[in-house]
Design a protein around this motif. Structure first.
Motif, PDB file in Angstrom:
ATOM      1  N   GLY A  24       9.648   1.617   6.390  1.00 37.69           N
ATOM      2  CA  GLY A  24      10.399   0.555   7.048  1.00 37.69           C
ATOM      3  C   GLY A  24       9.532  -0.604   7.487  1.00 37.69           C
ATOM      4  N   LEU A  25       8.236  -0.479   7.319  1.00 35.62           N
ATOM      5  CA  LEU A  25       7.318  -1.526   7.755  1.00 35.62           C
ATOM      6  C   LEU A  25       7.527  -2.824   6.971  1.00 35.62           C
ATOM      7  CD1 LEU A  25       4.982  -2.344   9.584  1.00 35.62           C
ATOM      8  CD2 LEU A  25       3.425  -1.487   7.830  1.00 35.62           C
ATOM      9  N   GLY A  26       7.646  -2.718   5.660  1.00 31.84           N
ATOM     10  CA  GLY A  26       7.847  -3.910   4.831  1.00 31.84           C
ATOM     11  C   GLY A  26       9.126  -4.638   5.193  1.00 31.84           C
ATOM     12  N   TRP A  84      13.956  -6.115  -2.300  1.00 37.07           N
ATOM     13  CA  TRP A  84      14.320  -7.422  -1.770  1.00 37.07           C
ATOM     14  C   TRP A  84      15.826  -7.597  -1.658  1.00 37.07           C
ATOM     15  CZ3 TRP A  84      11.286  -9.851   1.180  1.00 37.07           C
ATOM     16  CH2 TRP A  84       9.919  -9.724   1.020  1.00 37.07           C
ATOM     17  N   LYS A  85      16.575  -7.093  -2.626  1.00 35.26           N
ATOM     18  CA  LYS A  85      18.032  -7.184  -2.528  1.00 35.26           C
ATOM     19  C   LYS A  85      18.516  -6.470  -1.261  1.00 35.26           C
ATOM     20  CE  LYS A  85      22.452  -6.130  -4.404  1.00 35.26           C
ATOM     21  NZ  LYS A  85      23.274  -5.391  -5.309  1.00 35.26           N
ATOM     22  N   ASN A  86      18.014  -5.271  -1.005  1.00 35.49           N
ATOM     23  CA  ASN A  86      18.438  -4.510   0.169  1.00 35.49           C
ATOM     24  C   ASN A  86      18.028  -5.186   1.475  1.00 35.49           C
ATOM     25  OD1 ASN A  86      19.708  -2.519  -1.338  1.00 35.49           O
ATOM     26  ND2 ASN A  86      17.849  -1.303  -1.518  1.00 35.49           N
ATOM     27  N   VAL A  87      16.798  -5.660   1.547  1.00 34.90           N
ATOM     28  CA  VAL A  87      16.314  -6.321   2.765  1.00 34.90           C
ATOM     29  C   VAL A  87      17.135  -7.580   3.048  1.00 34.90           C
ATOM     30  CG1 VAL A  87      14.379  -7.597   3.783  1.00 34.90           C
ATOM     31  CG2 VAL A  87      13.972  -5.411   2.642  1.00 34.90           C
ATOM     32  N   ILE A  88      17.323  -8.408   2.029  1.00 33.27           N
ATOM     33  CA  ILE A  88      18.031  -9.674   2.208  1.00 33.27           C
ATOM     34  C   ILE A  88      19.505  -9.430   2.491  1.00 33.27           C
ATOM     35  CG2 ILE A  88      18.714 -11.801   1.021  1.00 33.27           C
ATOM     36  CD1 ILE A  88      15.869 -11.638  -0.333  1.00 33.27           C
ATOM     37  N   ASN A  89      20.094  -8.455   1.833  1.00 31.22           N
ATOM     38  CA  ASN A  89      21.489  -8.115   2.103  1.00 31.22           C
ATOM     39  C   ASN A  89      21.671  -7.707   3.562  1.00 31.22           C
ATOM     40  OD1 ASN A  89      24.270  -7.521   1.333  1.00 31.22           O
ATOM     41  ND2 ASN A  89      23.676  -5.384   1.577  1.00 31.22           N
ATOM     42  N   GLU A  90      20.788  -6.864   4.050  1.00 36.00           N
ATOM     43  CA  GLU A  90      20.855  -6.413   5.442  1.00 36.00           C
ATOM     44  C   GLU A  90      20.610  -7.576   6.410  1.00 36.00           C
ATOM     45  OE1 GLU A  90      18.265  -3.360   8.048  1.00 36.00           O
ATOM     46  OE2 GLU A  90      19.060  -2.532   6.158  1.00 36.00           O
ATOM     47  N   TYR A  91      19.607  -8.391   6.123  1.00 36.78           N
ATOM     48  CA  TYR A  91      19.267  -9.509   7.009  1.00 36.78           C
ATOM     49  C   TYR A  91      20.388 -10.536   7.088  1.00 36.78           C
ATOM     50  CZ  TYR A  91      16.894 -13.544   8.953  1.00 36.78           C
ATOM     51  OH  TYR A  91      16.574 -14.621   9.738  1.00 36.78           O
ATOM     52  N   THR A  92      21.047 -10.809   5.952  1.00 35.92           N
ATOM     53  CA  THR A  92      22.049 -11.877   5.890  1.00 35.92           C
ATOM     54  C   THR A  92      23.484 -11.371   6.006  1.00 35.92           C
ATOM     55  OG1 THR A  92      22.284 -11.779   3.483  1.00 35.92           O
ATOM     56  CG2 THR A  92      20.574 -13.258   4.377  1.00 35.92           C
ATOM     57  N   ASP A  93      23.660 -10.074   6.200  1.00 36.83           N
ATOM     58  CA  ASP A  93      25.001  -9.475   6.179  1.00 36.83           C
ATOM     59  C   ASP A  93      25.739  -9.837   4.897  1.00 36.83           C
ATOM     60  OD1 ASP A  93      24.828  -8.148   8.676  1.00 36.83           O
ATOM     61  OD2 ASP A  93      25.330 -10.001   9.722  1.00 36.83           O
ATOM     62  N   MET A 111       0.844  -1.183   0.000  1.00 38.35           N
ATOM     63  CA  MET A 111       0.000   0.000   0.000  1.00 38.35           C
ATOM     64  C   MET A 111       0.886   1.242   0.000  1.00 38.35           C
ATOM     65  SD  MET A 111      -2.991  -1.294   2.604  1.00 38.35           S
ATOM     66  CE  MET A 111      -3.702   0.310   2.687  1.00 38.35           C
ATOM     67  N   LYS A 112       0.484   2.205  -0.801  1.00 37.05           N
ATOM     68  CA  LYS A 112       1.300   3.400  -0.974  1.00 37.05           C
ATOM     69  C   LYS A 112       1.598   4.126   0.337  1.00 37.05           C
ATOM     70  CE  LYS A 112       1.004   5.083  -5.632  1.00 37.05           C
ATOM     71  NZ  LYS A 112       0.581   6.163  -6.513  1.00 37.05           N
ATOM     72  N   LYS A 113       0.616   4.203   1.224  1.00 35.59           N
ATOM     73  CA  LYS A 113       0.833   4.999   2.436  1.00 35.59           C
ATOM     74  C   LYS A 113       1.887   4.395   3.361  1.00 35.59           C
ATOM     75  CE  LYS A 113      -2.946   3.332   5.391  1.00 35.59           C
ATOM     76  NZ  LYS A 113      -4.105   3.778   6.152  1.00 35.59           N
ATOM     77  N   TYR A 114       2.242   3.122   3.172  1.00 39.28           N
ATOM     78  CA  TYR A 114       3.253   2.489   4.012  1.00 39.28           C
ATOM     79  C   TYR A 114       4.622   2.416   3.348  1.00 39.28           C
ATOM     80  CZ  TYR A 114      -0.731   1.188   6.830  1.00 39.28           C
ATOM     81  OH  TYR A 114      -1.855   1.223   7.598  1.00 39.28           O
ATOM     82  N   ARG A 115       4.730   2.875   2.086  1.00 33.81           N
ATOM     83  CA  ARG A 115       6.019   2.837   1.392  1.00 33.81           C
ATOM     84  C   ARG A 115       7.027   3.734   2.080  1.00 33.81           C
ATOM     85  NH1 ARG A 115       4.049   3.047  -4.873  1.00 33.81           N
ATOM     86  NH2 ARG A 115       3.120   0.977  -4.871  1.00 33.81           N
ATOM     87  N   ARG A 116       8.249   3.226   2.121  1.00 35.87           N
ATOM     88  CA  ARG A 116       9.392   3.966   2.680  1.00 35.87           C
ATOM     89  C   ARG A 116       9.246   4.273   4.164  1.00 35.87           C
ATOM     90  NH1 ARG A 116      12.757   4.182  -1.157  1.00 35.87           N
ATOM     91  NH2 ARG A 116      12.353   4.879  -3.262  1.00 35.87           N
TER      92      ARG A 116
END
Length: 68
Positions: free
Chosen positions: A8-10, A40-49, A1-6
């Protein structure tokens, strides 16, 4: 949903799901959806170091594989 973009919720929800469901993961994105690929690249990169691999098709990122 647009109102939740950027907000950090996702990212937060994705990391919670990875923590709750330990094991091998492969996350796919639609070829034309560049914002999703970057998210997804950013989230997974951060999660997995940075401990993940990526798959490409026609020069576009389509998935990431990692272990949570």
């Amino acid at each position: 949903m647009k109102k939740y973009r950027r907000t950090g919720l996702g990212k937060s929800v994705a990391k919670d799901i990875f923590r709750l469901h330990k094991g091998n993961w492969e996350v796919f994105q639609i070829l034309k959806n560049v914002p999703a690929q970057l998210f997804w690249k950013n989230v997974i990169n951060e999660y997995t170091d940075g401990q993940f691999t990526e798959q490409f098709k026609d020069g576009k990122r389509i998935s990431q594989e990692f272990v949570s």
